[in-house]
Write a protein that holds these residues in place. Structure first.
Motif, short mmCIF file in Angstrom:
data_model
loop_
_atom_site.label_atom_id
_atom_site.label_comp_id
_atom_site.label_asym_id
_atom_site.label_seq_id
_atom_site.Cartn_x
_atom_site.Cartn_y
_atom_site.Cartn_z
N LEU A 17 0.76 -1.20 -0.10
CA LEU A 17 -0.15 0.15 -0.08
C LEU A 17 0.82 1.29 0.03
N GLY A 18 2.16 1.21 0.61
CA GLY A 18 2.77 2.22 0.67
C GLY A 18 3.66 2.61 -0.62
N LEU A 19 3.95 1.33 -1.06
CA LEU A 19 4.50 1.49 -2.50
C LEU A 19 3.54 1.98 -3.54
N LEU A 20 2.28 1.66 -3.47
CA LEU A 20 1.08 2.01 -4.31
C LEU A 20 1.12 3.80 -4.33
N VAL A 21 1.19 4.18 -2.80
CA VAL A 21 1.19 5.58 -2.62
C VAL A 21 2.32 6.11 -3.42
N LEU A 22 3.52 5.85 -3.24
CA LEU A 22 4.82 6.27 -3.91
C LEU A 22 4.72 6.23 -5.29
N LEU A 23 4.21 5.08 -5.87
CA LEU A 23 4.34 5.00 -7.39
C LEU A 23 3.06 5.98 -7.91
N CYS A 24 1.86 6.13 -7.25
CA CYS A 24 1.01 7.22 -7.73
C CYS A 24 1.65 8.76 -7.46
N CYS A 25 2.29 8.93 -6.67
CA CYS A 25 3.04 10.19 -6.61
C CYS A 25 4.00 10.56 -7.56
N GLN A 36 1.35 15.89 -19.92
CA GLN A 36 0.16 15.15 -20.39
C GLN A 36 -1.09 15.92 -19.97
N PRO A 37 -2.19 15.54 -20.72
CA PRO A 37 -3.40 16.22 -20.58
C PRO A 37 -3.67 16.36 -18.80
N VAL A 38 -4.22 17.60 -18.59
CA VAL A 38 -4.60 18.06 -17.07
C VAL A 38 -5.49 17.03 -16.55
N ALA A 39 -6.48 16.24 -17.52
CA ALA A 39 -7.43 15.43 -16.76
C ALA A 39 -6.75 14.20 -16.18
N LYS A 40 -5.50 13.71 -16.81
CA LYS A 40 -4.66 12.62 -16.14
C LYS A 40 -4.28 13.05 -14.69
N ALA A 41 -3.78 14.33 -14.73
CA ALA A 41 -3.42 14.74 -13.36
C ALA A 41 -4.49 14.65 -12.29
N LEU A 47 -7.17 9.52 -7.43
CA LEU A 47 -6.56 8.33 -7.04
C LEU A 47 -5.80 8.32 -5.62
N ILE A 48 -4.94 9.27 -5.66
CA ILE A 48 -3.99 9.18 -4.70
C ILE A 48 -4.50 9.77 -3.23
N ILE A 165 2.64 1.11 -15.66
CA ILE A 165 2.11 2.18 -16.47
C ILE A 165 3.02 3.35 -16.29
N LEU A 166 3.64 3.37 -15.26
CA LEU A 166 4.82 4.50 -15.09
C LEU A 166 5.82 3.98 -16.04
N TYR A 167 6.31 2.63 -16.21
CA TYR A 167 7.34 2.25 -17.20
C TYR A 167 6.97 2.75 -18.65
N ILE A 168 5.74 2.63 -19.05
CA ILE A 168 5.39 2.78 -20.37
C ILE A 168 5.12 4.60 -20.50
#
Length: 175
Positions: A17-25, A36-41, A47-48, A165-168
């Motif tokens: 769960l901590g890794l998920l928060v970190l990866l989201c950030c 990227q488009p503002v909608a993604k942010a 989600l964060i 997703i981050l890799y892509i």
């Protein structure tokens, strides 16, 4: 006199769960940096917030059982019940998810099997509560308390998906 017993949320759940928060950030920073488009942010921000809230709440949650009663600590708050004041100890179980409800007049506490060493928590708790307060369902559940792992697996899958997703997003390269 017995020493207090401490139970917290399983580390096997907190780590991914901590890794998920970190990866989201990190993904949010990457999305903003590459234009990227503002909608993604906004989607990532939306989600964060709940994931971070769940992480903080889970990381701070702790149950302390002593001779007098039980205290559950949460982020910026706590709640205590004295064993002598308990009127009922009941169980709700849905598949592998179990919830213990401790009632004392108008107050109650709910404990789930998200706590580490849940079988020991149940054993210690039931050894200290008044005998007549424990329901038959709770006695049956206490004979073999369920241990849930699907939340941990789901969290690790979310970490793997977000890492992909981050890799892509980085163009298929790390540096």
């Amino acid at each position: 006199m017995n020493t207090p017993r401490y139970f917290s949320i399983r580390k096997a759940f907190l780590v991914p769960l901590g890794l998920l928060v970190l990866l989201c950030c990190i993904l949010l920073v990457v999305v903003l940096m590459v234009g990227q488009p503002v909608a993604k942010a906004f989607i990532l921000g939306a989600l964060i917030l709940p994931i971070t809230g769940l992480f903080v709440e889970s990381a701070f949650r702790k149950a302390v059982i002593d001779e007098q009663g039980i205290t559950v600590y949460k982020f910026l708050r706590s709640k205590s019940l004295k064993f002598a004041e308990l009127t009922a100890v009941e169980t709700v179980q849905v598949r592998k998810r179990a919830f213990l409800t401790l009632c004392a007049e108008d107050e109650f506490l709910i404990l789930s099997n998200a706590y580490g060493d849940f079988p020991e928590l149940v054993r210690v708790l039931l050894s200290r509560v008044p005998e007549g307060t424990v329901s038959e369902e709770t006695r049956q559940m206490a004979a073999s308390p369920p241990v849930k792992s699907s939340d941990v697996i789901s969290c690790w899958l979310a970490v793997a998906l977000l890492a992909f997703i981050l890799y892509i997003q980085l163009g298929g390269r790390l540096w």
